[in-house]
Write an enzyme that holds these catalytic residues in place. Structure first.
Site, PDB file in Angstrom:
ATOM      1  N   GLU A 151       8.740   4.576   8.367  1.00  0.00           N
ATOM      2  CA  GLU A 151       8.372   3.181   8.217  1.00  0.00           C
ATOM      3  C   GLU A 151       8.215   2.816   9.380  1.00  0.00           C
ATOM      4  O   GLU A 151       7.889   1.968   9.902  1.00  0.00           O
ATOM      5  CB  GLU A 151       9.323   2.222   6.822  1.00  0.00           C
ATOM      6  N   HIS A 180      -1.469   1.374   9.358  1.00  0.00           N
ATOM      7  CA  HIS A 180      -0.143   1.527   9.152  1.00  0.00           C
ATOM      8  C   HIS A 180      -0.306   3.018   7.945  1.00  0.00           C
ATOM      9  O   HIS A 180       0.471   3.882   7.955  1.00  0.00           O
ATOM     10  CB  HIS A 180       0.945   0.417   7.936  1.00  0.00           C
ATOM     11  N   GLU A 181      -1.052   2.740   6.688  1.00  0.00           N
ATOM     12  CA  GLU A 181      -0.835   3.976   5.991  1.00  0.00           C
ATOM     13  C   GLU A 181      -1.560   5.075   6.710  1.00  0.00           C
ATOM     14  O   GLU A 181      -1.032   6.162   5.866  1.00  0.00           O
ATOM     15  CB  GLU A 181      -1.565   3.666   4.353  1.00  0.00           C
ATOM     16  N   ASN A 230      -0.325   8.091  -0.182  1.00  0.00           N
ATOM     17  CA  ASN A 230      -0.575   9.829  -0.368  1.00  0.00           C
ATOM     18  C   ASN A 230      -1.368  10.247   0.263  1.00  0.00           C
ATOM     19  O   ASN A 230      -2.072   9.640   0.352  1.00  0.00           O
ATOM     20  CB  ASN A 230      -1.261   9.182  -1.899  1.00  0.00           C
ATOM     21  N   ALA A 239       0.971  -1.248  -0.006  1.00  0.00           N
ATOM     22  CA  ALA A 239      -0.351   0.014   0.196  1.00  0.00           C
ATOM     23  C   ALA A 239       1.316   1.117  -0.456  1.00  0.00           C
ATOM     24  O   ALA A 239       2.037   1.032   0.384  1.00  0.00           O
ATOM     25  CB  ALA A 239      -1.222   0.000   1.030  1.00  0.00           C
TER      26      ALA A 239
HETATM   27 ZN    ZN Z   1       5.085   2.723   5.337  1.00  0.00          ZN
END
Ligand code: ZN
Length: 862
Positions: A335, A312-313, A280, A277
């Site tokens: 990350e 996560h996103e 954005n 994924a």
């Molecule tokens: Zn990530």
């Protein structure tokens, strides 16, 4: 980004020893605002663009250099101080840069560039690219890390933030999605123009446009509209992601103490997608299998996976999008943080999923990866696009996340959160470095977080703490770098000793104490108990080695006093000692036997994955394998029988445990379990919703591993006809599990036939190559058919394929792998090859050290 699932094969990488020539842009031009109008042609796979960039020149200059790749320039002009000049455009393809040169120098101050250009919708899943469903084409984007330059000429570096006004000119019946909400929609013949609201200041790699007939399910949370979108045939699989996002958005608003920074949140599943994924800003994109799920029929694992990727996103919307790392060397700030953060809302949403135990199990795997000789520091030099791409590995994600977990455990969650809030607030819509983060934590917690983080971010590898049997109140301890291979340890003997500043949490009642250890040797308080355990909470980023007497006492308390996370860490520590010949392999099997009735799925799963490694990498003869299998059946069959058959009252744990034990017993050749698996697989093939979702994967896998051509045909049909991405992906993966040589060839042949998307073929290549039961045939076949296989590999996938040859276990195979990939180099896979070779030689060494120990243990446990 979210790394691809099944990406355990990704190589943790070498330190960047390559001489990197800088491809950085000069700093004389600073962009402020982009106005972009793009017209994609989905049939011709091209697009045209009209762009203006408002920028500030620091000093007068006759040239401006920015990034561009695969862009054809039609005209470039610059407007400054009331004058317009036309530029001469010079392309530097190697550096992916374009330089605009003007006859007269442009004055310092405000300049506006006007660029007319065209580009291609490529098939490489990067930049502005073409994705295809069964019915039609879509134009979509994936810019991280360095591919915005393929869609629009830009200052494509994360610190060069600007605002964006995006317009998309699309076919009458199509729609478009971008980072912000649509503010106008103007029809024009066969087309219409969608104009999007001005974005906040953001990095180029977070811009997104998606064009096609996407349809969405809507929801909202804390007043923010949320949509989950997909191609029309998959609309019914989107509502679960909306529910997850609704929970997560509110959770983060509260946790960060800063409201979600965009006017809306769209999430879009894309038929062709390389990573898992992509975050954005305001328009998150997903691989279909990480996002679309049939809530009524999916397994807990499938739902949890979606929740986790969504979480996560969404964490990135604050951490990464709103506040961005200054440069890619600190990618872990993005990350590692999102990897750590994703667990919190998911654990709060579904406590019964036991997220902390999964985290402990992941940590165990990460410590093993990082204990290889070919690892790197969390923060590493990365200048070229290739080097930047190689940063997306287990060290950045899992080690980064694990270190944050350890620090939070050390300072306490409340104070840690204060530090996070202060950091975000101080750098809102700007950029920051690792130092900014740990200084904010140090100030908020009044503890030396900077010292701890600096040592774990800057030192490569894993420390091992070796304790001494002590009497009285203190325990002596030394720390040194741990290598999961005696050969590597020996090779590094002469190195300058590494020292970490480590919070060592000593288990004690009522609460653990976490003194800092920054020397070697050092001393730790024993605590008041009758046993000593030095990783309370199980989140320490280190290995522990206990002396025999201390370990024997600890074993008496394993099931009674340690938490599941702590037990997982202990099982991992014990296995690590076997890998370095400090313990005989039987110690691991004894510990597995002692914990065989453990109620935690993750504890059992940690044990059985080690038993699997013993089976694959230590047992060499058929007799050894048969005897070990017999022991596995004798140990776990009674546990399986205790669970009984599926019942409505099952907890998620029970369901998962049953599946796990069926897989273990099926792999160990239990005839009854194999028969049950075959029967359930037949039911599943007749009606995918007829068996418990949590059993689908285990039983079909066992059936396929023992299956014939007829079952292969049936599964291939599921892959070709199912509309559910989860079923499709599972079916494809199963084709790679059959053991008959002709079926292994068929699976690889099929994955390379063009009938499988590039993004998915790797599951077949890597799975057949990575499994000792199938790797000989797979390797032979892949070499013989290399051009066809190679044609399927995208940038990221090449490394996975090369890395999976690490499953071999002989010097001859190591040589063969090296010879083949020297003659047939795979782009950006040098580190994966180095790692595979070191895995093979580790295996050879492990087998020679432990095979005799295994034999004598098996003789005693017949
Ligand atoms: Zn990530």
């Amino acid at each position: 980004m979210h790394r691809l699932r099944n990406a355990c094969l990704i190589a943790a990488t070498l330190a960047c020893a390559l001489t990197a020539y800088s491809q950085r842009l000069p700093k004389n031009a600073i962009p402020e605002h982009y106005t972009l109008s793009l017209t994609p042609d989905l049939k011709a796979a091209t697009f045209t663009g009209v762009e203006s960039i408002a920028l500030q020149l620091a000093e007068p200059s006759a040239t401006i250099t920015l990034n561009a790749a695969e862009i054809t320039f039609k005209s470039v002009t610059a407007e400054a101080a009331g004058q317009t000049q036309t530029a001469k455009v010079t392309l530097n393809d190697a550096d992916q840069q374009a330089t605009f040169t003007f006859d007269k120098p442009l004055p310092a101050g405000a300049v506006t560039l006007h660029v007319d250009y065209s580009g291609i919708l490529n098939g490489q899943l990067r930049g502005f690219y073409l994705s295809k469903s069964d019915k039609r084409n879509y134009a979509v984007t994936q810019f991280e890390p360095t591919d915005a330059r393929r869609a629009f000429p830009s200052f494509d570096e994360p610190a060069m933030k600007a605002t964006f006004d995006v317009s998309l000119v699309v076919d009458k019946n199509d729609t478009a999605i971008s980072n912000t909400n649509i503010v106008s929609d103007t029809p024009d013949g066969d087309k219409h123009t969608l104009h999007f609201a001005t974005t906040p200041k953001m990095s180029t790699y977070l811009v997104a446009f998606l064009v096609g007939d996407f349809v969405c399910t809507s929801g909202s949370s804390d007043g923010v509209p949320i949509r989950a979108c997909a191609t029309p045939d998959k609309l019914t699989l989107t509502p679960y992601a909306v529910k997850a996002a609704e929970f997560v958005l509110h959770y983060y608003d509260d946790y960060f103490g800063i409201k979600y920074p965009m006017p809306k949140l769209d999430m879009i599943a894309i038929p062709d997608f390389e990573a898992g994924a992509m975050e954005n800003f305001g328009a998150i994109t997903y691989r279909e299998t990480d996002f679309l799920v049939d809530e009524a029929h999916a397994s807990d694992e499938a739902k949890e996976r979606v929740a986790q990727v969504v979480a996560h996103e969404m964490a990135h919307q604050w951490f990464g999008d709103m506040v961005t790392m200054q440069w890619w060397n600190n990618l872990w700030l993005n990350e590692g943080f999102a990897t750590w953060m994703e667990n919190k809302p998911v654990a709060a949403w579904h406590p019964e999923w036991n997220v902390p135990e999964q985290v402990a199990s992941t940590l165990n795997g990460t410590l093993n990866i990082d204990a290889a000789a070919v690892t790197r520091t969390i923060r590493a030099e990365a200048n070229t696009p290739d080097e930047i791409n190689e940063m997306f590995d287990g060290i950045t994600y899992q080690k980064g996340g694990a270190v944050l977990d350890m620090v939070e455990n050390y300072v306490g969650p409340g104070d840690f959160r204060k530090g996070v809030h202060n950091y975000l607030e101080a750098h809102m819509f700007g950029n920051a470095t690792a130092e900014d983060f740990w200084n904010a934590e140090t100030a908020a917690t009044h503890k030396p977080v900077d010292k701890v983080m600096e040592s774990f971010v800057g030192e490569p590898g894993v420390p091992v703490l070796t304790f001494e049997d002590g009497s009285g109140l203190h325990v002596g301890v030394t720390q040194k770098r741990f290598f999961l291979s005696p050969v590597a340890a020996k090779a590094h003997e002469g190195d300058k000793p590494q020292l970490w500043t480590i919070p060592v949490c000593i288990k004690a009642e009522p609460t653990a104490a976490c003194p800092l250890l920054s020397t070697s040797p050092g001393e730790l308080a024993q605590g008041s108990q009758d046993y000593f355990f030095a990783n309370a909470g199980g989140v320490g980023y280190y290995r522990s080695a206990y002396p025999e007497g201390m370990y024997a006492k600890l074993l008496l308390h394993v099931e009674k006093d340690l938490t599941p996370e702590e037990r997982i860490s202990l099982i991992g520590d014990e296995w690590a000692q076997i890998r370095v010949d400090k313990q005989p392999v039987g110690a691991s099997l004894d510990l597995a036997a002692a914990t065989k009735s453990d109620p935690s799925v993750e504890v059992i799963s940690t044990s059985v994955s080690e038993i699997g490694a013993i089976y694959e990498r230590i047992a060499a003869t058929q007799q050894e394998k048969d005897e070990l299998s017999a022991w596995i059946r004798a140990t776990y069959k009674p546990e399986f029988e205790k669970l009984g058959m599926p019942a409505a009252t099952d907890t998620p744990d029970t369901r998962e445990m049953r599946g796990l034990l069926m897989e273990v017993l099926g792999d160990a050749g239990d005839a009854q379990v194999i028969a049950i698996a075959r029967h359930l697989t037949e039911l599943y093939l007749a009606d995918p919703n007829s068996i418990s979702p949590s059993l689908v994967e285990p039983v079909t896998r066992v059936a396929a591993a023992n299956g014939d051509a007829q079952l292969f045909d049936q599964l291939q049909k599921v892959f070709e006809t199912s509309n559910d991405p989860t079923h499709k992906e599972e079916a494809l993966g199963l084709l790679a599990v059959f053991k008959q040589p002709a079926l292994i060839d068929r699976a690889i042949d099929y994955a390379a036939s063009g009938k499988v998307r590039n993004q998915d073929s790797i599951f077949v290549f890597a799975r057949t190559l990575g499994n000792p039961d199938t790797h000989d045939e797979a390797w032979k076949y892949i070499q013989a058919n290399w051009p066809k296989v190679q044609a399927q590999l995208t940038e990221m996938m090449g490394g996975y394929l090369v890395g999976s040859t690490g499953s071999f276990c002989s010097a001859e195979k190591a040589q063969e792998v090296e010879t083949f990939f020297t003659a047939h180099p795979v782009h950006a896979a040098e580190r994966a090859l180095a790692r595979a070779k070191s895995q093979i030689s580790d295996c050879v060494q492990l087998r020679s050290a432990q095979e005799a120990n295994l034999d004598s243990w098996l003789a005693k446990h017949k």
